[in-house]
Design a protein around this motif. Structure first.
Motif, PDB file in Angstrom:
ATOM      1  N   UNK A 185       2.213  -6.606  -9.325  1.00  0.00           N
ATOM      2  CA  UNK A 185       0.800  -6.232  -9.498  1.00  0.00           C
ATOM      3  C   UNK A 185       0.646  -4.836 -10.092  1.00  0.00           C
ATOM      4  N   UNK A 186       1.573  -3.965  -9.799  1.00  0.00           N
ATOM      5  CA  UNK A 186       1.632  -2.575 -10.306  1.00  0.00           C
ATOM      6  C   UNK A 186       0.495  -1.673  -9.824  1.00  0.00           C
ATOM      7  N   UNK A 187      -0.408  -2.188  -8.987  1.00  0.00           N
ATOM      8  CA  UNK A 187      -1.377  -1.293  -8.359  1.00  0.00           C
ATOM      9  C   UNK A 187      -1.707  -1.874  -6.991  1.00  0.00           C
ATOM     10  N   UNK A 188      -2.608  -1.233  -6.250  1.00  0.00           N
ATOM     11  CA  UNK A 188      -2.978  -1.798  -4.956  1.00  0.00           C
ATOM     12  C   UNK A 188      -4.486  -1.938  -4.853  1.00  0.00           C
ATOM     13  N   UNK A 189      -4.928  -3.144  -4.503  1.00  0.00           N
ATOM     14  CA  UNK A 189      -6.349  -3.383  -4.262  1.00  0.00           C
ATOM     15  C   UNK A 189      -6.449  -4.464  -3.193  1.00  0.00           C
ATOM     16  N   UNK A 190      -7.680  -4.908  -2.911  1.00  0.00           N
ATOM     17  CA  UNK A 190      -7.817  -5.906  -1.849  1.00  0.00           C
ATOM     18  C   UNK A 190      -7.112  -7.208  -2.198  1.00  0.00           C
ATOM     19  N   UNK A 191      -6.902  -7.468  -3.476  1.00  0.00           N
ATOM     20  CA  UNK A 191      -6.353  -8.767  -3.862  1.00  0.00           C
ATOM     21  C   UNK A 191      -4.861  -8.713  -4.176  1.00  0.00           C
ATOM     22  N   UNK A 248      -5.152  -4.903   6.225  1.00  0.00           N
ATOM     23  CA  UNK A 248      -6.001  -4.888   5.037  1.00  0.00           C
ATOM     24  C   UNK A 248      -7.123  -3.859   5.193  1.00  0.00           C
ATOM     25  N   UNK A 249      -7.764  -3.862   6.372  1.00  0.00           N
ATOM     26  CA  UNK A 249      -8.858  -2.920   6.599  1.00  0.00           C
ATOM     27  C   UNK A 249      -8.386  -1.493   6.474  1.00  0.00           C
ATOM     28  N   UNK A 250      -7.286  -1.191   7.154  1.00  0.00           N
ATOM     29  CA  UNK A 250      -6.782   0.177   7.188  1.00  0.00           C
ATOM     30  C   UNK A 250      -6.351   0.645   5.804  1.00  0.00           C
ATOM     31  N   UNK A 251      -5.613  -0.216   5.080  1.00  0.00           N
ATOM     32  CA  UNK A 251      -5.101   0.270   3.805  1.00  0.00           C
ATOM     33  C   UNK A 251      -6.231   0.431   2.786  1.00  0.00           C
ATOM     34  N   UNK A 252      -7.224  -0.472   2.801  1.00  0.00           N
ATOM     35  CA  UNK A 252      -8.339  -0.292   1.865  1.00  0.00           C
ATOM     36  C   UNK A 252      -9.176   0.928   2.234  1.00  0.00           C
ATOM     37  N   UNK A 253      -9.345   1.130   3.541  1.00  0.00           N
ATOM     38  CA  UNK A 253     -10.052   2.317   4.030  1.00  0.00           C
ATOM     39  C   UNK A 253      -9.383   3.570   3.481  1.00  0.00           C
ATOM     40  N   UNK A 265       0.835  -1.208   0.000  1.00  0.00           N
ATOM     41  CA  UNK A 265       0.000   0.000   0.000  1.00  0.00           C
ATOM     42  C   UNK A 265       0.867   1.256   0.000  1.00  0.00           C
ATOM     43  N   UNK A 266       1.792   1.322   0.967  1.00  0.00           N
ATOM     44  CA  UNK A 266       2.632   2.515   1.076  1.00  0.00           C
ATOM     45  C   UNK A 266       3.478   2.687  -0.184  1.00  0.00           C
ATOM     46  N   UNK A 267       4.029   1.571  -0.670  1.00  0.00           N
ATOM     47  CA  UNK A 267       4.873   1.641  -1.863  1.00  0.00           C
ATOM     48  C   UNK A 267       4.115   2.222  -3.048  1.00  0.00           C
ATOM     49  N   UNK A 268       2.913   1.720  -3.278  1.00  0.00           N
ATOM     50  CA  UNK A 268       2.140   2.170  -4.433  1.00  0.00           C
ATOM     51  C   UNK A 268       1.707   3.628  -4.261  1.00  0.00           C
TER      52      UNK A 268
END
Lengths: 319, 348
Positions: A225-231, A109-114, A50-53
């Motif tokens: 992955x080159x992006x960030x999502x839940x998966x 997971x919760x925090x980064x998606x939030x 998350x932080x990286x992206x």
């Protein structure tokens, strides 16, 4: 297609998939060698990714080609701070280490998606524009056969990961710090008697594991992955944990196992292009790392013994 | 003893309050209105008949998953593999549901039984490895989760469909759905599974508290060496605990397969229900009736959260943060105990 062509496809992609696993597994080695179970590696990788992206997307214009490297460093620091939660809960507050790790995974997971939804208004970030460069390693890439397979056209972090495994081996087996780390994980009371600050060693170990898992997550997100999502991170942390165990809690073993798991992963993806593998259902390759880990633990592939004090909080004065 | 029991009840309550408070702080810091957020959550969970139906439907697998985790816990085992056991249970239930045509009173129990057996077998592996080879069950169950995920996806693709992404719908004779329950809840997905999970809670309570075998299982959980010395077969009890735990998890999967979805589709990732079961069991103090309350809380949080983005603009993931923090606080109960004891001493 001859055998060499097949290797030319598989080996670079195995190293490519293995790099995040190697970093994270090495992190796991630190934490577990100090006696703290770290199921939270998965969550720490999530934070790293998350932080990286996000860093990469935000600062790509300012820093140009340096961006992924800075993103990696920031991810390392943030994940390391995040792992403090696990450290405080499991070392100071004597929480069950597995439970605390599970909570880390939920929270990450919760925090980064939030935050992703808050910042971008959708469940997924945009694609990262600036990635790591591919290089040929000087001299080594000129070796016939081995050169093109192992040392050409690879991502720099992959090579750093492999070098780091040797550094970690040196630190854990050849330095006083490493000796203390291991003693705290094997017999904390004895270590305490010898004047080693058990809690401090364990805090350091958990934070190192957070830092390395953060690096692992950020390079996974930047390169693969080159992006960030839940998966984005779905099981890589657990696979790194498996690699660490399969490697018998030894840095070089963990690296070897991570390379092997990367190999299995790359087979399951590029296998369709390879004649004799096309007929093997991908499910066998997908489950191979997990089955092998179970077999390794069971002792069919040499006995794997965990550090003796693994999973038990150290309470001063209690026998 | 009495004050100890009080502390044991106070800890989860404190943890929930702290978790909700922390959630409010997160909302304030990120610029959302916590009162609007939590009102939306409450409305989304209990606001009208439809939402209540959805909440109960969500509570159903949570109770069973919580029971599964707790049953193993009481015997001193940490079953993180509930997720995988749930998936194979789901698969088995749907498999039976689509392959046979039988009268309902045979078909439905058979499908649930198949799920229980599948879950039990999946949990038997870590159980036997723990008993025979002293392999830690946490790692094996995590690995078994992934194996379950990939294997069941492969079976859905190749056996239950023709390289498709989901199975056919199960026959009505295997379904838990009921027109009656749907009509009283404004056509939610509520189904009869909730009765099965409540029976499950009673079964667990009875097994553990009222039978000799249950006493043995708990004894092994308290102290393996003492139980061994008292002539109990520790290894057999470990395997038994895992098998029963897996059976609960398998039935939780059947609730999804026979009630909520009536089919099974290829999964990109885990359902999350098995992992939430860990939270449920912890918060419920690994006690059958505590688990029901914890499952209601988490079910309401999960279902209510779906209302938050539309009416309060808060991302649903806030609830995941709250749940994670609740687990943290329960796990770090040492801290809460410390504070409670401090208060008690000052009170004297």
């Amino acid at each position: 297609m001859d055998f060499f062509n097949i290797l030319e496809i598989i080996i670079p992609s195995a190293i490519f998939f293995a790099a995040p696993l190697i970093f994270t597994a090495l992190g796991g080695v630190f934490s577990e060698r100090s006696g703290v179970v770290n199921i939270g590696l998965e969550g720490l990788m999530v934070i790293g990714a998350f932080v990286g992206v996000v860093f990469n997307l935000t600062f790509a214009d300012q820093f140009g080609d340096l961006t992924p490297w800075l993103a990696m460093l920031v991810a390392m620091v943030v994940a390391s701070l995040f792992s403090l939660l696990h450290a405080v809960a499991s070392i100071s507050l004597r929480a069950d280490q597995v439970v605390s790790g599970v909570a880390i995974n939920f929270l990450a997971l919760g925090l980064s998606l939030f935050l992703v939804k808050m910042m971008y208004g959708k469940g997924q970030t945009d694609q990262v524009e600036v990635g790591f460069d591919k290089i040929d390693i000087p001299i080594l890439s000129k070796i016939p056969i081995i050169g093109p397979l192992f040392f050409s056209n690879g991502y720099i972090p992959s090579y750093i990961a492999i070098v780091l495994a040797f550094i970690v081996w040196y630190v854990i087996y050849k330095t006083p710090f490493g000796l203390r780390l291991r003693s705290v994980g094997e017999h904390p009371m004895a270590a305490d008697t010898m004047g080693i600050n058990v809690a401090r060693m364990r805090y350091i170990a958990v934070m190192i594991s957070g830092a390395l898992a953060g690096i692992g997550g950020s390079i996974y997100a930047t390169i693969i992955s080159r992006d960030f999502s839940h998966a984005t991170i779905s099981g890589q942390g657990f696979m790194a944990l498996a690699a660490m165990i399969f490697g018998k809690w030894h840095p070089l073993g963990a690296m070897g196992a991570a390379l092997f798991f990367g190999f299995a992963q790359s087979l399951s993806i590029v296998g369709q292009a390879i004649p004799f593998l096309r007929d093997v259902p991908t499910v066998y390759l997908l489950i191979a790392p997990y089955v092998l880990t179970i077999l390794a633990l069971t002792g069919f592939i040499g006995r794997a013994d965990a550090p003796k004090a693994l999973g038990t909080p150290y309470i001063k004065g209690k026998r | 003893m009495n004050s100890n029991r009080l502390t044991n009840i106070m800890i989860p309550i404190f943890a929930v309050l702290l978790g909700i408070l922390a959630g409010a702080i997160v909302m304030i810091v990120s610029g959302y209105d916590p009162i609007a957020g939590y009102s939306a959550l409450l409305y989304g969970a209990f606001g009208d008949r439809y939402y209540i139906g959805e909440t109960i439907r969500q509570v159903t697998p949570y109770i069973l998953a919580g029971l599964a985790v707790a049953f193993a816990f009481r015997t001193g085992l940490f079953n993180i593999g509930v997720e995988g056991q749930l998936i194979v249970g789901w698969l088995a239930a749907v498999w039976v549901g689509v392959s046979f045509e039988l009268p309902k009173f045979i078909h439905l129990p058979l499908a649930i039984l198949a799920a229980a057996i599948a879950g039990a077998l999946w949990a038997f592996i870590p159980g036997i490895l723990k008993a025979r080879f002293k392999v830690h069950e946490v790692i094996v169950t995590i690995m078994m989760n992934y194996i379950a995920l990939h294997v069941s996806n492969a079976i859905i693709r190749s056996v239950l469909s023709d390289q498709g992404f989901k199975s056919e719908k199960i026959h009505a004779s295997a379904s838990l759905r009921s027109e009656f329950l749907q009509s009283i809840t404004d056509y939610s997905t509520l189904h009869y599974g909730i009765i099965i999970s409540l029976i499950g809670a009673v079964v667990m309570w009875f097994l553990l508290e009222k039978t000799t075998k249950g006493y043995e299982l708990r004894a092994v959980g308290f102290n393996q060496h003492a139980s061994h010395y008292a002539g109990m077969n520790v290894n057999r009890n470990i395997v038994l605990a895992m098998v029963i735990s897996g059976a609960f998890a398998g039935v939780a999967g059947a609730m999804e397969g026979l009630g909520t979805f009536e089919n099974i589709s290829v999964k990109a990732g885990f359902t999350g229900v098995g992992f939430d079961g860990i939270a449920v069991a912890l918060l419920g103090g690994n006690n059958a009736f505590g688990i029901i309350f914890a499952a209601i809380l988490f079910g309401a949080l999960k279902v209510g959260a779906l209302e938050m983005p539309s009416s309060a603009d808060v991302p649903t993931e806030l609830v995941d943060i709250v749940i994670a923090l609740i687990i943290f606080f329960v796990a770090s109960s040492y801290l809460i105990r410390l504070v409670l004891n401090r208060f008690k001493k000052e009170g004297k």
